[in-house]
Design a protein around this motif. Structure first.
Motif, short mmCIF file in Angstrom:
data_model
loop_
_atom_site.label_atom_id
_atom_site.label_comp_id
_atom_site.label_asym_id
_atom_site.label_seq_id
_atom_site.Cartn_x
_atom_site.Cartn_y
_atom_site.Cartn_z
N ALA A 1 0.83 -1.21 0.00
CA ALA A 1 0.00 0.00 0.00
C ALA A 1 0.86 1.25 0.00
O ALA A 1 0.52 2.26 -0.63
CB ALA A 1 -0.91 -0.01 1.22
N ASN A 2 1.98 1.20 0.69
CA ASN A 2 2.87 2.36 0.77
C ASN A 2 3.56 2.67 -0.55
O ASN A 2 4.23 3.71 -0.67
CB ASN A 2 3.93 2.14 1.85
CG ASN A 2 3.34 2.21 3.25
OD1 ASN A 2 2.28 2.77 3.47
ND2 ASN A 2 4.04 1.62 4.21
N HIS A 3 3.43 1.80 -1.54
CA HIS A 3 3.97 2.04 -2.88
C HIS A 3 2.85 2.15 -3.92
O HIS A 3 3.11 1.99 -5.11
CB HIS A 3 4.94 0.92 -3.26
CG HIS A 3 6.29 1.05 -2.64
ND1 HIS A 3 7.43 1.34 -3.35
CD2 HIS A 3 6.68 0.96 -1.34
CE1 HIS A 3 8.46 1.40 -2.52
NE2 HIS A 3 8.03 1.18 -1.30
N ASP A 4 1.65 2.45 -3.45
CA ASP A 4 0.51 2.55 -4.36
C ASP A 4 0.54 3.92 -5.06
O ASP A 4 0.41 4.97 -4.42
CB ASP A 4 -0.79 2.39 -3.58
CG ASP A 4 -2.00 2.26 -4.48
OD1 ASP A 4 -1.92 2.62 -5.67
OD2 ASP A 4 -3.05 1.79 -3.99
N GLY B 1 2.51 9.79 -5.38
CA GLY B 1 3.03 10.04 -6.71
C GLY B 1 4.47 9.57 -6.85
O GLY B 1 5.29 9.78 -5.95
N ASP B 2 4.78 8.91 -7.98
CA ASP B 2 6.13 8.37 -8.20
C ASP B 2 6.54 7.56 -6.97
O ASP B 2 7.59 7.78 -6.37
CB ASP B 2 7.12 9.51 -8.46
CG ASP B 2 8.36 9.04 -9.21
OD1 ASP B 2 8.41 7.85 -9.57
OD2 ASP B 2 9.28 9.85 -9.42
N ALA B 3 5.68 6.60 -6.62
CA ALA B 3 5.77 5.92 -5.32
C ALA B 3 7.07 5.18 -5.10
O ALA B 3 7.51 5.02 -3.95
CB ALA B 3 4.59 4.96 -5.17
N ASP B 4 7.70 4.69 -6.15
CA ASP B 4 8.95 3.94 -5.96
C ASP B 4 10.15 4.86 -5.76
O ASP B 4 11.22 4.41 -5.35
CB ASP B 4 9.20 3.03 -7.16
CG ASP B 4 8.16 1.93 -7.26
OD1 ASP B 4 7.65 1.50 -6.21
OD2 ASP B 4 7.85 1.50 -8.38
#
Length: 777
Positions: free
Chosen positions: A350-353, A358-361
């Motif tokens: 979820a923290n990389h959704d 935005g630009d989660a990675d």
């Protein structure tokens, strides 16, 4: 129940022969999901990327669980702890055999429900009774212990040039802090370490049959030791420590805080306060040293550390997943789940959704919504120890960046104790040249420290270094600053009306200045600063000390002051230095070809900034009102006839804004949009205020707000995170959603329509009209 053909996911040829309990086909990706394999252990978010993108909830035959991967769905599950019970959060994910169960029974192992896995109505009364030691105010007296332990452990290896941060510091210091917080003697550290690992493997891991008996013996010993230490505490219940606090609360609430509950919390507390923090810091150090530019930024600006902690917890936190039990039929991500279904909610995914981050990675220590992460959970079962963990991580990072800024990762492969939920590298090897240790040149660095903010970081923690490229007068008493990025990169784009916060050198002051250049120009930002005769320090510092080439720490941009680009006509009104945001708005209106006029007022023409530039740019759209030349703005005449579709946008002295507000009283709601230079909010007078209470719908808490307290202060005292910045009702960063109750609005941010909607308020200044408010927190 879903029929195979009615699943929200088009499985197609990827589907395999087996089906989930609700009849939905199991895809190849779901069938292959293995949380104990190296892919999940090394990088859960990457391992589950396919699911976030294609199949946000799927059934895992290997686990017998439904796996949930997206942010909003997981947050909704946390929010509804009645439909989605936490009762299986500590259930063994791999059932143990009869021999291991017999071993546990021989030790009298009887682990009870704790705050982590307890249902209502038992959970919240216990949480309320036991919460006070976790508040930021109560945690302050633990800070010196954390600092001294950190200093002592770094001393042991700082001159060696190589260390395993986990073995040589990050495991033992959080354990000692956990024992200190709980009130446990610091004995048997090695034994407690072994027991803590065994407890993790026993609950969340997959021990082989031949390992289960050994694990069971360690867990049994851990249980007995916890009971023995608790018995010692009963002999001195007035001593400091959370367990002693629990013993004192037991006398007041014997039906809530029972003996068996305290025994279970004693054991669970050691694991929770110790292991998650140790793993979180190991993850953070690994992540930061893998991103040298971020590490360098922290070394140069310790003020970034609080937000860097949040971004580390988001990007690579120590809690990968939690578990929930569906108590009644429910729909998650379009899939109907029968009662009794088990969920693995993968918070690290979820923290990389991308739908929320935005630009989660991207690892970005200046990410403004980093603290939205779900690593601490959310709602009624959010981690009570979150602020203790934050405080420890801040101290560790501050010490490492100050004493070992030249540290780097050694060549290694990272390994993890296989389990579904808690993760951190078993070793983090680092290297450095001891001859370059800064404290060899400046011994005072060993003892130096940066002040901490215990709790969620405020917007003050997110800054970027800018360089003063130019300083030029643009009117009498007004100087324009042209700012560029210290690293030469493009700056974030901004909307007309936005402002930035400038940290004024070593003064500790932070002042807000509107951006007044071209919003389309990403190479530079411009602000204009008036020399104030009664300056609180900001303008005096800019005019008296700042030089070309100086580096500034700047936060933002952000804006609660916007023009409506769909308005039929825009009437801009600026007084004095208030021209700065208005000039950017007028420029935007001209670019869009909108119908607009710009009314600019000042006492002396020589003291009015940008007059020639504005005349050249706006021509007949500009009206100047210069008092010394005998022309003043007649606000009443300007706004004599109400007109639909017109928006009046203004910034200037309070007298001008009050005149505009009075003139617009008969106009349609929200005709006038203003930005204030200052707030009239004063110190609370308890004799004139009334107490009220707030119900936090998501957290299950009811919090009293005293007459001498702001809502923001009461929320922080109850360990509830709310962003804040100016705390004067000006910036809007402390906005909270209102679900019920009438608000006494006192801010200068919300419009008339927004106030009448009664669905939001500023926690720093606004209060309740009645006795109670219900908030979405």
């Amino acid at each position: 129940m879903n029929q195979p053909g009615s699943c929200p996911v088009a499985h197609g040829a990827a589907a395999v022969s087996s089906v989930a309990p609700n009849g939905c086909p199991v895809s190849a990706g779901a069938a292959a999901f293995d949380p104990f394999g190296d892919g999940y252990q090394q990088d859960p978010p990457e391992y589950l990327r396919w699911a976030r993108e294609q199949e946000p909830i799927f059934y895992s035959p290997q686990l017998g669980y439904w796996v949930v991967t997206r942010y909003e769905a997981i947050k909704a599950i946390f929010r509804d702890n009645l439909t989605f019970s936490p009762s299986i959060a500590l259930e063994k994910i791999t059932p143990t055999g009869p021999e291991a169960n017999a071993v546990l029974a021989s030790y009298g192992y009887a682990m009870n429900r704790t705050l982590v896995n307890e249902d209502e109505p038992a959970h919240m009364p216990r949480r309320r009774v036991l919460m006070e030691p976790f508040t930021p105010e109560a945690l302050k007296h633990h800070e010196p212990v954390v600092r001294e332990l950190t200093r002592m452990y770094i001393d042991r290896f700082i001159d060696s040039g190589r260390a395993d941060l986990v073995d040589q510091m990050l495991w033992e210091v959080p354990l000692t802090v956990a024992l200190h917080f709980l009130g446990v003697p610091e004995e048997d550290m090695d034994t407690l370490r072994r027991y803590s690992i065994a407890h993790t493997v026993n609950t969340w891991g997959r021990p082989r049959p031949e390992e289960q008996v050994a694990v069971a013996h360690a867990v049994g010993n851990f249980w007995q030791l916890a009971g023995q230490v608790l018995d010692k505490m009963r002999q001195n219940p007035d001593a400091p420590g959370w367990m002693q606090y629990g013993l004192r609360q037991q006398k007041l609430h014997p039906e809530v805080v029972t003996d068996s509950y305290l025994h279970s919390m004693m054991m669970a507390g050691i694991v929770a306060a110790h292991e998650t923090t140790a793993n979180a810091t190991a993850n953070a150090m690994k992540l930061l040293l893998q991103h040298p530019e971020a590490w360098q930024a922290l070394c140069e600006d310790p003020g970034l550390i609080p937000n860097a902690v949040e971004e580390c917890l988001r990007h690579n936190g120590s809690v990968a997943a939690w578990r929930r039990l569906v108590t009644q039929e429910a729909v998650v991500e379009g899939v109907r789940l029968p009662a009794g279904s088990k969920l693995l909610i993968v918070t690290s995914s979820a923290n990389h959704d991308e739908r929320h981050f935005g630009d989660a990675d991207l690892f970005d220590i200046r990410r403004e919504n980093a603290s939205d992460h779900l690593t601490f959970g959310y709602g009624a079962h959010q981690c009570m120890g979150k602020n203790l963990a934050r405080m420890e991580m801040q101290v560790f990072l501050e010490a490492f960046t100050r004493r070992l800024p030249h540290m780097r990762l050694a060549e290694q492969r990272f390994s993890y104790v296989p389990n579904t939920s808690f993760r951190g590298p078993e070793h983090v090897w680092v290297e450095w040249d001891p001859a370059q240790n800064p404290e060899r040149r400046d011994p005072t660095l060993r003892e130096a420290q940066t002040p901490l903010r215990i709790g969620e970081p405020s917007a003050h923690a997110i800054s970027r270094p800018l360089v003063v490229q130019a300083l030029q007068p643009v009117a009498e008493g007004i100087v324009q600053l042209t700012l560029t990025a210290a690293d030469g990169r493009a700056l974030p784009r901004w909307a007309p009306g936005a402002h930035i916060d400038v940290v004024c050198g070593d003064t500790g002051l932070s002042r807000q200045y509107s951006l007044c250049g071209d919003p389309a120009d990403a190479t530079q930002w411009q602000i204009a600063v008036l020399r104030e005769p009664h300056s609180r320090g900001g303008s005096a510092w800019v005019h008296g000390q700042l030089k070309v080439g100086d580096k500034l720490q700047v936060r933002g941009p952000r804006s609660h002051f916007r023009m409506d680009e769909s308005a039929a006509e825009l009437v801009f009104v600026a007084g004095g230095i208030g021209i700065t945001p208005i000039s950017a708005m007028a420029r935007r209106a001209r670019q869009l070809g909108l119908r607009y006029t710009l009314h600019y007022c000042g006492r002396l023409r020589a003291s009015m900034a940008y007059v020639n530039e504005l005349q050249a740019l706006h021509g007949e759209h500009l009206q100047l009102y210069v008092s010394e030349e005998g022309r003043r703005l007649d606000v009443a005449a300007l706004l004599a006839t109400p007109s639909a579709g017109v928006q009046v946008v203004a910034c200037g002295p309070e007298r001008l804004l009050q005149a505009l507000e009075q003139a617009c009283e008969t106009w349609p709601a929200d005709t006038l949009r203003v930005e204030h230079f200052s707030s009239t909010l004063g110190t609370l007078d308890p004799a004139k205020e009334r107490a009220f209470e707030v119900e936090l719908k998501d957290s299950g808490l009811v919090i009293p707000v005293r007459p001498d307290q702001t809502l923001l202060q009461a929320l922080r005292a109850a360990n509830v995170d709310v962003q804040s910045d100016c705390e004067e009702g000006l910036c809007g960063s402390c906005e909270v959603r209102v679900l019920a109750g009438q608000v006494d609005h006192r801010d200068v941010v919300l419009t008339r329509t927004e106030r009448e909607a009664n669905d939001r308020m500023m926690a720093c200044c606004s209060r309740a009209c009645g006795d109670r408010l219900t908030l979405a927190l």
